[in-house]
Design a protein around this motif. Structure first.
Motif, short mmCIF file in Angstrom:
data_model
loop_
_atom_site.label_atom_id
_atom_site.label_comp_id
_atom_site.label_asym_id
_atom_site.label_seq_id
_atom_site.Cartn_x
_atom_site.Cartn_y
_atom_site.Cartn_z
N PRO A 26 0.82 -1.22 0.00
CA PRO A 26 0.00 0.00 0.00
C PRO A 26 0.86 1.27 0.00
CG PRO A 26 -0.94 -1.60 1.49
CD PRO A 26 0.35 -2.19 1.00
N MET A 27 1.93 1.31 0.76
CA MET A 27 2.87 2.41 0.58
C MET A 27 4.06 1.82 -0.16
SD MET A 27 4.90 4.85 3.25
CE MET A 27 3.58 5.98 3.56
N THR A 28 4.07 2.00 -1.46
CA THR A 28 5.02 1.28 -2.29
C THR A 28 6.45 1.76 -2.08
OG1 THR A 28 3.27 1.03 -3.91
CG2 THR A 28 5.50 0.52 -4.65
N LYS A 29 6.62 3.07 -2.07
CA LYS A 29 7.97 3.58 -1.91
C LYS A 29 8.13 4.14 -0.50
CE LYS A 29 11.05 6.98 -4.00
NZ LYS A 29 10.95 8.27 -4.67
N ARG A 30 9.14 3.67 0.16
CA ARG A 30 9.39 4.15 1.51
C ARG A 30 10.89 4.19 1.74
NH1 ARG A 30 6.12 2.04 6.72
NH2 ARG A 30 7.30 3.12 8.30
N ALA A 31 11.36 5.34 2.22
CA ALA A 31 12.79 5.54 2.44
C ALA A 31 13.59 5.08 1.22
CB ALA A 31 13.26 4.82 3.70
N ASN A 32 13.08 5.44 0.06
CA ASN A 32 13.75 5.16 -1.20
C ASN A 32 13.86 3.68 -1.57
OD1 ASN A 32 14.49 6.58 -3.36
ND2 ASN A 32 16.33 7.48 -2.45
N ARG A 33 13.06 2.86 -0.96
CA ARG A 33 13.02 1.45 -1.32
C ARG A 33 11.62 1.13 -1.82
NH1 ARG A 33 17.52 -1.62 -1.28
NH2 ARG A 33 16.53 -3.39 -0.25
N TYR A 34 11.55 0.24 -2.82
CA TYR A 34 10.24 -0.13 -3.37
C TYR A 34 9.80 -1.44 -2.74
CZ TYR A 34 10.84 3.65 -6.58
OH TYR A 34 11.00 4.91 -7.10
N ARG A 35 8.55 -1.48 -2.35
CA ARG A 35 8.08 -2.61 -1.55
C ARG A 35 6.90 -3.32 -2.18
NH1 ARG A 35 7.27 -0.83 4.00
NH2 ARG A 35 5.30 -0.09 3.14
N ALA A 36 6.96 -4.62 -2.15
CA ALA A 36 5.85 -5.42 -2.68
C ALA A 36 5.54 -6.52 -1.69
CB ALA A 36 6.25 -6.02 -4.02
N GLN A 37 4.39 -7.15 -1.86
CA GLN A 37 4.03 -8.19 -0.90
C GLN A 37 3.21 -9.31 -1.52
OE1 GLN A 37 2.44 -5.40 1.84
NE2 GLN A 37 0.32 -5.76 1.22
N LEU A 38 3.28 -10.45 -0.87
CA LEU A 38 2.54 -11.62 -1.30
C LEU A 38 1.81 -12.14 -0.06
CD1 LEU A 38 2.12 -13.96 -3.48
CD2 LEU A 38 4.05 -15.08 -2.36
N LEU A 39 0.50 -12.26 -0.19
CA LEU A 39 -0.28 -12.71 0.95
C LEU A 39 -0.53 -14.21 0.82
CD1 LEU A 39 -1.87 -11.54 3.42
CD2 LEU A 39 -3.88 -11.63 1.95
N VAL A 40 -0.23 -14.95 1.86
CA VAL A 40 -0.43 -16.39 1.85
C VAL A 40 -1.49 -16.72 2.89
CG1 VAL A 40 0.70 -18.64 2.00
CG2 VAL A 40 2.03 -16.63 1.36
N GLN A 41 -2.50 -17.45 2.47
CA GLN A 41 -3.63 -17.69 3.34
C GLN A 41 -3.96 -19.18 3.39
OE1 GLN A 41 -6.34 -14.75 2.25
NE2 GLN A 41 -7.78 -15.10 3.92
N ALA A 42 -4.29 -19.66 4.59
CA ALA A 42 -4.68 -21.07 4.73
C ALA A 42 -5.84 -21.16 5.71
CB ALA A 42 -3.51 -21.90 5.24
#
Ligand code: ADP
Ligand code: ZN
Length: 741
Positions: A689-705
């Motif tokens: 949701p906040m992709t760029k933070r402190a000059n780093r790009y962030r992504a995520q993968l949600l794993v659900q069981a």
């Protein structure tokens, strides 16, 4: 694990190879060679620290097991460089707790162990509590003729007379000449050094007797006392409305544990925010108490830890990491404000202090009390499904009553500094009748937005996807995400027109109130005003003394405080919480509203709460006001069930960050291929949701069981391969994330 040497028993059987849990992120232990003859003549044991070579550096690891063979040849294996401990450093329950945490949170065992011990022990320091050293006269020194020998050494004679009369601490012999004299006396056998037994931490003063508990408190306390004597795992939700006196119930249970020669561990979300709570424990208990707060230095931390391990601390109070405190005869764990997300560690080993407290309680077969006015949905479901016992406190003691709640619809209204006329009138009334007023606004600084009136330019952080917050007092723009700051431009850098602020923060609110109530002293409590050491304490004191009567604060002021004269709480911007996007947003808002409101009307003065919102008809707000937290929580649980979110599902978030979004996403794409399984559902990779933070790009993968075990099993089976994936992304796994941001 089975060979773990419990106290006094040392496993004699060792193999030629030691498996060592090392401080490296790899999810397995490494083999080292045990050289013959044994290093320094010491016997290696499971659970002891060893010095090892790790890559090109030396590190401290723990012997996890012994083996006869290794997949590596003896020549390939490095030897253990030194044995640090001669017995296991941790008691068995903590060793097992760390093991559990490593598996559950998908973290290297060696790193979990490091997390569980004080910094100085991570560096290999000897785990021994030093008693204070004293100098004293030996029997020869006390003999009648001793002084005759010293006729030509007046300094020594003087010191010996002193040491014959009383023992002398080493700090008392600070003068050079005196130290020389002592050396001489020791050589002559006339004086010696003795070590006093280690001292326990400071004891409580016990100046205040327990109040007469009301019926509900008494019956809750009785249930807990039974659980303590039964010596069984007994997870218990103590749900008591704000101000219902949960602390008194804890104290009764703690006293019972102490009376049974047991120790107690109390976990709080944040200690520094509520010095008052610690003071209450000190006033009531007389046993040695160890308080693990953030102000301790490394040495104090080590001493405290060792005191606890040696059984010198009978009660330990601390924040989430205190769950790792070694405590012999632990008989009770209390987790106060169990719903608080401060219990969840947000980096490194992303554990929940509350959940580990429950695991430890299960390992030790002791009761664990989760106290709160606003149970987390996880805990509530456990109570509903009767996995936890559920005790309730529904009233405030004495004449105190829950506050009256009032919603102020601010749609279309003229606001002054964010305050409606109606809120302003309420403030005036409460001040006039001698009460204190608290304004809650969870946003520090002067204004969250600085915008150009001519072209719409917005001051934004270069390094984050976020706007700068305007701080008027020091004329700065600050990014609250990366800490970046710069001076406020005088004019719009794009079109040279005038810049204007939008929205309010606590700094602005303080000014507005100072204008409107110039004769009333106010105090603002947020991270900006409490940076200096001791400033929070002095501010809280000015509230308690009644000197300050207008209190402005962020969530720092919302939790746990007991201010008897506080009669009005104004929630300045309820929309902020109502519009929160995270899946736990609604739960958080409900808890916050109830907790903030709970600061009002805690003694004789009737309390009132004013909630300002643009969404007076919001269903969650309505149900909270009309039926209370339990009803709201039940509704939220139904929604979670429908949506298959925790606590009806188990989730983990795989986060990656890199210097470009593509790199981060590419890593997660590979990770997704690895993790994919019919028992799991994956969402992403997607930008955070906040992709760029402190000059780093962030992504995520949600794993659900569907449940935690399935999730754990699948993640564990892929962990090693995840670590071997190529790519330049930094990544982490967050099991049971507090939020998805
Ligand atoms: P909670 O933690 O449930 O919000 P506290 O334990 O802080 O509530 O108690 C609220 C206030 O009520 C405190 O000032 C406390 O001293 C007082 N109190 C609690 N129990 C009693 C009691 N049985 N009799 C009198 N005062 C009590
Ligand atoms: Zn920033």
């Amino acid at each position: 694990m089975d060979n773990y040497p419990t106290s006094g028993k040392i496993a004699a059987k060792t193999g030629p190879i030691a498996r060592v849990a090392t401080p490296s992120p790899l999810p397995y232990s490494l083999d080292y060679r045990l050289t013959e003859p044994l290093i320094d003549g010491k016997i290696p044991v499971i659970g002891a620290r060893v010095k090892i070579q790790l890559g090109r550096r030396y590190a401290i690891g723990f012997i996890e097991s012994f083996a006869e063979t290794s997949t590596f040849s003896s020549a390939q294996l490095k030897p253990i460089s030194a044995l640090v401990d001669q017995s296991p450093l941790l008691p068995y329950d903590l060793w097992k707790l760390c093991h559990w945490a490593a598996r559950y949170y998908q973290h290297a065992f060696g790193l979990v162990l490091q997390k569980a011990i004080p910094v100085l022990l991570r560096g290999g320091q000897v785990a021994k509590l030093d008693g204070k050293q004293f100098a004293t006269a030996t029997p020869a020194g006390r003999a009648d003729d001793a002084l005759d020998l010293l006729s030509r050494a007046p300094k020594q004679a003087e010191l010996l007379i002193q040491l014959t009369a009383t023992r002398c601490s080493m700090a008392g012999i600070s003068e050079r000449k005196q130290q020389a004299a002592l050396r001489e006396l020791r050589t002559k056998g006339l004086a010696e050094l003795i070590e006093a037994p280690p001292t326990p931490p400071e004891a409580g003063v016990g100046t205040h007797p327990a109040p007469q508990l009301n019926t509900e408190q008494q019956s809750a306390a009785n249930r807990l006392k039974q659980a303590i004597t039964a010596e069984k795992f007994a997870p218990t939700l103590l749900e008591g409305i704000t101000g219902s006196g949960k602390t008194e119930v804890y104290l009764a249970a703690i006293s019972e544990a102490l009376a049974n020669n047991k120790t107690a561990l109390i976990l709080l979300p944040e200690i520094s925010l509520t010095p008052q709570v610690i003071a209450r424990f000190r006033e009531r208990l007389t046993v040695p108490m160890l308080v693990l707060h953030s102000g301790l230095n490394d040495n104090q931390r080590l001493t405290g830890w060792l005191q606890a391990r040696e059984g010198l601390a009978k009660v330990v109070i601390g924040t989430r990491s205190a769950v790792f405190t070694p405590l012999p005869d632990l008989g009770l764990i209390v987790v106060d404000e169990e719903h608080d997300t401060a219990f969840k560690q947000q980096d490194g080993l992303r554990y929940s202090g509350r959940d580990l407290a429950l695991v430890r309680g299960q390992l030790l077969e002791i009761p664990v009390v989760l106290g709160t006015a606003t149970p987390s949905l996880e805990t509530l479901l456990n109570a509903q499904q009767q996995r936890y016992s559920h005790l309730q406190l529904t009233e405030r003691p004495g004449s105190a009553r829950p506050p009256a709640m009032q919603v102020v619809d601010i749609r279309g209204q003229q606001l002054q500094g964010g305050l409606s006329t109606s809120a302003n009138n309420s403030i005036r009334q409460h001040l006039a009748s001698g009460g204190q007023v608290m304004l809650f606004l969870n946003r520090r600084g002067f204004a969250p937005v600085l915008m150009c009136h001519g072209c719409g330019y917005c001051a934004e952080c270069d390094d984050c996807d976020s706007r700068y917050t305007f701080h008027q007092r020091d004329g700065k723009l600050r990014c609250h995400h990366c800490g970046h700051q710069r001076y406020v431009p005088g004019k719009c850098p794009d079109c040279n027109a005038e810049l204007k602020t939008h929205g309010q923060g606590t700094e602005q609110l303080e000014q507005v109130l100072a204008d409107q109530f110039p004769d009333v002293q106010s105090v603002r409590i947020d991270r900006d005003t409490t940076r200096r050491k001791g400033s929070l304490e002095s501010k809280l004191e000015s509230i308690r003394s009644g000197e300050a009567r207008l209190l402005i604060g962020t969530q720092m002021l919302a939790k746990g405080h007991d201010f008897p004269e506080l009669s009005l709480v104004v929630m300045v911007d309820a929309d902020q919480g109502l519009l929160a996007a995270d899946f736990r947003g609604s739960e958080r808002f409900a808890q916050q509203l109830v907790q903030v409101s709970g600061r009002a009307g805690r003694a004789e003065r009737p309390g009132e709460v004013v909630i300002q919102t643009h969404r007076p008809q919001d269903p969650l707000l309505q149900i909270l006001l009309k039926e209370g937290y339990s009803a709201a929580a039940t509704k939220l649980l139904t929604e979670r069930k429908t949506a298959c979110w925790p606590p009806y599902a188990a989730v983990a978030l795989l986060r990656a960050e890199a210097s470009s979004l593509e790199t981060a996403e590419a890593f997660l794409l590979e990770a997704a291929k690895l993790i994919e399984h019919q028992d799991l559902s994956l969402a992403g990779p997607q930008p955070a949701p906040m992709t760029k933070r402190a000059n780093r790009y962030r992504a995520q993968l949600l794993v659900q069981a569907n449940d935690r075990k399935v999730l754990q099993k699948h993640l564990a089976s892929r962990l090693q391969q995840l670590h071997q994936l190529p790519g330049a992304a930094r990544w982490s796994i967050d099991v049971d994330p507090a939020d998805l941001y």
